[in-house]
Design an enzyme around this catalytic site. Structure first.
Site, PDB file in Angstrom:
ATOM      1  N   ASP A 122      -7.239  -0.803   2.784  1.00  0.00           N
ATOM      2  CA  ASP A 122      -5.970  -1.367   3.242  1.00  0.00           C
ATOM      3  C   ASP A 122      -5.554  -0.626   4.514  1.00  0.00           C
ATOM      4  OD1 ASP A 122      -3.348  -2.664   3.094  1.00  0.00           O
ATOM      5  OD2 ASP A 122      -2.620  -0.732   2.359  1.00  0.00           O
ATOM      6  N   ASP A 150      -1.682  -0.501   6.249  1.00  0.00           N
ATOM      7  CA  ASP A 150      -0.361   0.133   6.191  1.00  0.00           C
ATOM      8  C   ASP A 150      -0.154   0.851   4.860  1.00  0.00           C
ATOM      9  OD1 ASP A 150       1.001  -0.910   8.744  1.00  0.00           O
ATOM     10  OD2 ASP A 150       0.147  -2.710   7.828  1.00  0.00           O
ATOM     11  N   ASP A 176      -2.562   1.137  -1.517  1.00  0.00           N
ATOM     12  CA  ASP A 176      -1.309   1.805  -1.874  1.00  0.00           C
ATOM     13  C   ASP A 176      -0.293   0.909  -2.542  1.00  0.00           C
ATOM     14  OD1 ASP A 176       1.211   1.380   0.486  1.00  0.00           O
ATOM     15  OD2 ASP A 176      -0.732   0.411   0.695  1.00  0.00           O
TER      16      ASP A 176
END
Length: 265
Positions: free
Chosen positions: A9, A11, A213
């Site tokens: 991922d 961000d 996240d």
């Protein structure tokens, strides 16, 4: 060493708090490519937004964008595209929402938003990816990879309930941040896109390392043989996964540090 597919991922994971790549991250990813490992970025961001990071790294990699709605090859060939059903899209566009909640559409080559929103542009400042303001009444219903509602989490929770009534199994609903409710076609998520890519590359899930996240990463992490979630991850991540390893914080280049340790760089 057995070549691996490393998928991350952006961000909150690979990027720092300033939404840019840390120098150590660039160094580690380039070194792993030289060793024969393959890289993939998988993000809720638009494909055009993600290309900037791939170009900065300067190594070939696949891009899974809009939470799995699109997959592009390293040479920019479109490998897969999944669009929201037009009638469902119409219902989402017309859904009643508070004036302070922004509606966005990610199309194949554009980002539409229903009103000016400087806050939405802040995280894209490093890439230069910008929206086009299009009133909801003029938004298209065809060719939509992702629908986003941006605003207060409490307002989004109420909208989510309505979205689930509209969509049923025909829509996939998730969050990339507490302030971003995101909707794709049913069965579209990063995990499904990753599974298709692994098959294309003739790799097994056990040969994949994944990093994320937030809730839009759950399916991807659940698939990967080596799943990692950040110290700054969504508080429900560990419970949703039931497996995986927590690593460092994204603003401390936690992914790069784990990869440096894992591959002895």
């Amino acid at each position: 060493m057995t070549p691996r597919l490393i998928v991350s991922d952006l961000d909150g994971t690979l990027l720092g708090s300033d939404h840019v790549l840390h120098e150590s991250t660039i160094e580690v990813l380039r070194a792993l490519t030289e060793q024969g490992h393959q890289l993939t970025l998988a993000s809720g961001r638009h494909y055009r937004d993600m290309k900037v990071f791939r170009d900065e790294l300067g190594v070939p990699m696949h891009l899974i964008s809009s939470n799995g709605a699109y997959t592009h090859a390293p040479d920019d060939t479109l490998l897969a595209a999944h669009h929201v059903d037009p009638e469902k899209a119409r219902a989402l566009i017309e859904l009643e929402r508070p004036a302070n909640v922004r509606l966005s559409l990610y199309l194949d080559d554009a980002w539409y938003i229903d009103s000016e929103s400087p806050g939405h542009l802040a995280m894209h400042a490093a890439t230069g990816f910008v929206y086009q303001v299009v009133p909801a009444s003029e938004m298209p219903v065809n060719g939509i990879g992702k629908v986003l509602y941006g605003g207060d989490p409490l307002e989004l929770a109420r909208i989510e309930a309505s979205v689930r009534q509209i969509g049923g199994d025909d829509l996939h609903v998730t969050y990339s941040t507490p302030n971003s409710l995101e909707i794709m076609a049913g069965g579209v998520n990063k995990g499904v896109a990753l599974a298709a890519l692994l098959e294309r590359l003739n790799l097994r899930a056990e040969e994949c390392l994944a990093f994320g996240d937030n809730l839009n990463d759950v399916e991807m992490l659940a698939l990967a043989g080596e799943a990692h979630y950040m110290a700054n991850a969504h508080p429900e991540m560990a419970g949703r996964l039931g497996r995986g390893r927590q690593i460092g914080h994204h603003h401390e280049a936690g992914v790069a540090e784990l990869l440096r340790e894992r591959f002895g760089l």
